[in-house]
Design an enzyme around this catalytic site. Sequence first.
Site, PDB file in Angstrom:
ATOM      1  N   CYS A  73     -40.364  78.582  18.778  1.00 32.41           N
ATOM      2  CA  CYS A  73     -40.232  77.532  18.902  1.00 32.41           C
ATOM      3  C   CYS A  73     -40.761  76.238  19.433  1.00 32.41           C
ATOM      4  O   CYS A  73     -40.335  76.271  20.506  1.00 32.41           O
ATOM      5  CB  CYS A  73     -38.874  76.661  18.349  1.00 32.41           C
ATOM      6  SG  CYS A  73     -38.455  75.224  16.604  1.00 32.41           S
ATOM      7  N   CYS A  77     -33.750  73.455  21.922  1.00 27.46           N
ATOM      8  CA  CYS A  77     -32.405  73.441  21.730  1.00 27.46           C
ATOM      9  C   CYS A  77     -31.507  74.332  22.679  1.00 27.46           C
ATOM     10  O   CYS A  77     -32.219  74.821  22.554  1.00 27.46           O
ATOM     11  CB  CYS A  77     -32.437  73.321  19.980  1.00 27.46           C
ATOM     12  SG  CYS A  77     -33.601  72.704  18.863  1.00 27.46           S
ATOM     13  N   CYS A  80     -30.470  77.820  21.161  1.00 30.62           N
ATOM     14  CA  CYS A  80     -31.400  78.658  20.480  1.00 30.62           C
ATOM     15  C   CYS A  80     -32.046  79.985  21.042  1.00 30.62           C
ATOM     16  O   CYS A  80     -33.068  79.653  21.925  1.00 30.62           O
ATOM     17  CB  CYS A  80     -32.301  77.675  19.682  1.00 30.62           C
ATOM     18  SG  CYS A  80     -32.915  78.622  18.335  1.00 30.62           S
ATOM     19  N   CYS A 117     -30.416  81.401   2.473  1.00 32.66           N
ATOM     20  CA  CYS A 117     -30.668  80.881   3.431  1.00 32.66           C
ATOM     21  C   CYS A 117     -32.183  80.603   4.059  1.00 32.66           C
ATOM     22  O   CYS A 117     -31.715  82.046   5.033  1.00 32.66           O
ATOM     23  CB  CYS A 117     -29.209  80.255   3.889  1.00 32.66           C
ATOM     24  SG  CYS A 117     -27.503  79.670   2.946  1.00 32.66           S
ATOM     25  N   CYS A 148     -31.638  78.141  -0.329  1.00 32.87           N
ATOM     26  CA  CYS A 148     -31.000  76.664   0.424  1.00 32.87           C
ATOM     27  C   CYS A 148     -32.075  77.229   2.041  1.00 32.87           C
ATOM     28  O   CYS A 148     -32.885  78.167   2.150  1.00 32.87           O
ATOM     29  CB  CYS A 148     -29.308  77.402   1.691  1.00 32.87           C
ATOM     30  SG  CYS A 148     -29.409  76.042   3.178  1.00 32.87           S
ATOM     31  N   CYS A 208     -26.735  70.343   3.438  1.00 32.07           N
ATOM     32  CA  CYS A 208     -26.077  71.321   4.181  1.00 32.07           C
ATOM     33  C   CYS A 208     -25.953  71.015   6.042  1.00 32.07           C
ATOM     34  O   CYS A 208     -27.621  70.619   6.113  1.00 32.07           O
ATOM     35  CB  CYS A 208     -26.261  72.699   4.243  1.00 32.07           C
ATOM     36  SG  CYS A 208     -25.690  74.310   5.360  1.00 32.07           S
ATOM     37  N   ARG A 280     -17.879  75.413   5.891  1.00 32.91           N
ATOM     38  CA  ARG A 280     -18.706  76.940   6.413  1.00 32.91           C
ATOM     39  C   ARG A 280     -17.710  77.642   8.063  1.00 32.91           C
ATOM     40  O   ARG A 280     -19.050  76.773   9.280  1.00 32.91           O
ATOM     41  CB  ARG A 280     -19.776  77.650   6.383  1.00 32.91           C
ATOM     42  CG  ARG A 280     -20.294  78.343   6.405  1.00 32.91           C
ATOM     43  CD  ARG A 280     -21.810  78.593   6.185  1.00 32.91           C
ATOM     44  NE  ARG A 280     -22.082  78.620   4.937  1.00 32.91           N
ATOM     45  CZ  ARG A 280     -22.926  77.583   3.692  1.00 32.91           C
ATOM     46  NH1 ARG A 280     -23.766  77.671   4.398  1.00 32.91           N
ATOM     47  NH2 ARG A 280     -22.459  77.405   3.266  1.00 32.91           N
TER      48      ARG A 280
HETATM   49  N1  SAM Z   1     -35.769  75.370  13.071  1.00 31.19           N
HETATM   50  C1  SAM Z   1     -34.487  74.116  12.082  1.00 31.19           C
HETATM   51  C2  SAM Z   1     -33.482  73.195  12.653  1.00 31.19           C
HETATM   52  O1  SAM Z   1     -33.041  73.495  13.909  1.00 31.19           O
HETATM   53  O2  SAM Z   1     -33.085  72.533  12.661  1.00 31.19           O
HETATM   54  C3  SAM Z   1     -33.604  75.521  11.336  1.00 31.19           C
HETATM   55  C4  SAM Z   1     -33.243  76.313  12.011  1.00 31.19           C
HETATM   56  S1  SAM Z   1     -32.199  76.638  13.127  1.00 31.19           S
HETATM   57  C5  SAM Z   1     -32.154  78.221  14.164  1.00 31.19           C
HETATM   58  C6  SAM Z   1     -30.201  76.066  12.146  1.00 31.19           C
HETATM   59  C7  SAM Z   1     -29.572  76.063  13.093  1.00 31.19           C
HETATM   60  O3  SAM Z   1     -28.436  77.078  13.255  1.00 31.19           O
HETATM   61  C8  SAM Z   1     -29.600  74.823  14.255  1.00 31.19           C
HETATM   62  O4  SAM Z   1     -28.887  73.421  13.840  1.00 31.19           O
HETATM   63  C9  SAM Z   1     -28.058  75.441  15.094  1.00 31.19           C
HETATM   64  O5  SAM Z   1     -26.840  74.930  14.446  1.00 31.19           O
HETATM   65  C10 SAM Z   1     -27.377  77.121  14.564  1.00 31.19           C
HETATM   66  N2  SAM Z   1     -27.932  77.651  16.225  1.00 31.19           N
HETATM   67  C11 SAM Z   1     -28.889  77.917  16.389  1.00 31.19           C
HETATM   68  N3  SAM Z   1     -28.343  78.854  17.318  1.00 31.19           N
HETATM   69  C12 SAM Z   1     -27.577  78.777  17.319  1.00 31.19           C
HETATM   70  C13 SAM Z   1     -25.802  79.311  18.322  1.00 31.19           C
HETATM   71  N4  SAM Z   1     -27.373  80.226  19.546  1.00 31.19           N
HETATM   72  N5  SAM Z   1     -24.590  79.587  18.254  1.00 31.19           N
HETATM   73  C14 SAM Z   1     -24.633  78.628  17.550  1.00 31.19           C
HETATM   74  N6  SAM Z   1     -25.326  78.031  16.608  1.00 31.19           N
HETATM   75  C15 SAM Z   1     -26.845  78.330  16.660  1.00 31.19           C
HETATM   76 FE1  SF4 Z   2     -36.213  75.601  17.248  1.00 27.35          FE
HETATM   77 FE2  SF4 Z   2     -33.850  77.001  16.931  1.00 27.35          FE
HETATM   78 FE3  SF4 Z   2     -34.424  74.473  17.678  1.00 27.35          FE
HETATM   79 FE4  SF4 Z   2     -34.241  75.733  15.388  1.00 27.35          FE
HETATM   80  S1  SF4 Z   2     -32.291  75.078  16.409  1.00 27.35           S
HETATM   81  S2  SF4 Z   2     -35.183  72.999  16.350  1.00 27.35           S
HETATM   82  S3  SF4 Z   2     -35.508  76.875  15.913  1.00 27.35           S
HETATM   83  S4  SF4 Z   2     -35.229  75.478  18.804  1.00 27.35           S
END
Ligand code: SAM
Ligand code: SF4
Length: 334
Positions: A73, A77, A80, A117, A148, A208, A280
């Site tokens: 990606c 973040c 992530c 989802c 979802c 959501c 949730r």
């Molecule tokens: N890429 C899209 C986005 O970021 O909106 C969708 C997928 S992203 C993985 C969805 C959510 O997963 C993120 O908004 C975050 O809240 C949660 N998430 C991702 N990594 C995480 C982690 N290590 N611990 C807890 N929540 C996590």
């Molecule tokens: Fe990309 Fe992960 Fe951020 Fe979603 S949460 S935008 S998958 S880096």
Amino acid sequence: MTIAQPVHIVPRAAASEPSGAQGAQRWPVAEIEALFALPLNDLIFRAQQVTREHFDPNEVQRSTLLSIKTGGCPEDCGYCPQSAHHDTGVEAGKLMDVESVRSAALAARAAGATRFCMGAAWRAPKDRDIEKVTELVKEVKSLGMEACCTLGMLTKPQAEALKDAGLDYYNHNLDTAPETYGRIISTRDYQDRLETLENVREAGMSVCCGGIVGMGESRRERAGLIAQLANLDPYPESVPINELVQVEGTPLHGTDKLDPLEFVRTIAVARITMPKAWVRLSAGRQQMPEAVQALCFLAGANSVFYGDKLFITGNPEVERDEKLFEKLGLRAAG
Ligand code: SAM
Ligand code: SF4
Ligand code: DTB
């Protein structure tokens, strides 16, 4: 000894007053902070009362996740494992085909999930991605499950195409308070997220939207996240509260662990400020003791991710969850 009177917390502006009203927010941050600071017994008692006003307190909605396009990606973040900015060992993959998604959805349905989802590690899908994802949505809907998606930022036409394909929910998290956002994510900003939520809402899908706690934020910043969610008009139908899952190679790995009771308080405050939402208990459950999970249900959580895996990280096995729900007398919500 007198029995504690129910704690009646009424937001300054009558709940009916739209949060968009000039200046009068339904839930000012200071009032949300006051909820956090209540004696835990009063906070949980109030949250359980609110739950019982709108839900069967012994029902839990179950959603199963599938990463339909993993890794690589372009966003950064800090939490992530799928960001290309972090060295986490997650391989970048292609979008899954319909057959593979169908079999994963059938397995989720057999295990008792009612919502499936599909998540993609995109900043924002391209129009050709949306065309393919709408096929996946139709397949999931044909199995009689709610569908979802969480695909990143959407344009209005993209949201409409997903709605036309039958998509029920779109997940798009605000993740933390506005003042904290830049510390966690630098490749986009809060306004980007709010615009996608607007596009999803206008397309007629359920929203959501939640966030993550345990990223080193203060209680005030946790209250700031809840304020953003609770003052959306209308607030989300589904509010995932994730505890940070610390992944080696991400900037947030090594963050001090959040006090579990502060996590429980966050669930209770989400419940009180968003009475009709499905709150949730999301990521972080694998490491969460069952007694803490039980407190979260008592505090108003009534939905979980269900299945052995989230997108990349683990989740309690279905058998373990079945045993926990039996111990707690929790039934699957329809
Ligand atoms: N890429 C899209 C986005 O970021 O909106 C969708 C997928 S992203 C993985 C969805 C959510 O997963 C993120 O908004 C975050 O809240 C949660 N998430 C991702 N990594 C995480 C982690 N290590 N611990 C807890 N929540 C996590
Ligand atoms: Fe990309 Fe992960 Fe951020 Fe979603 S949460 S935008 S998958 S880096
Ligand atoms: C949400 O708030 N959490 C879920 C779901 N919505 C998409 C995703 C959690 C991901 C946890 C880290 C991982 O497994 O990638």
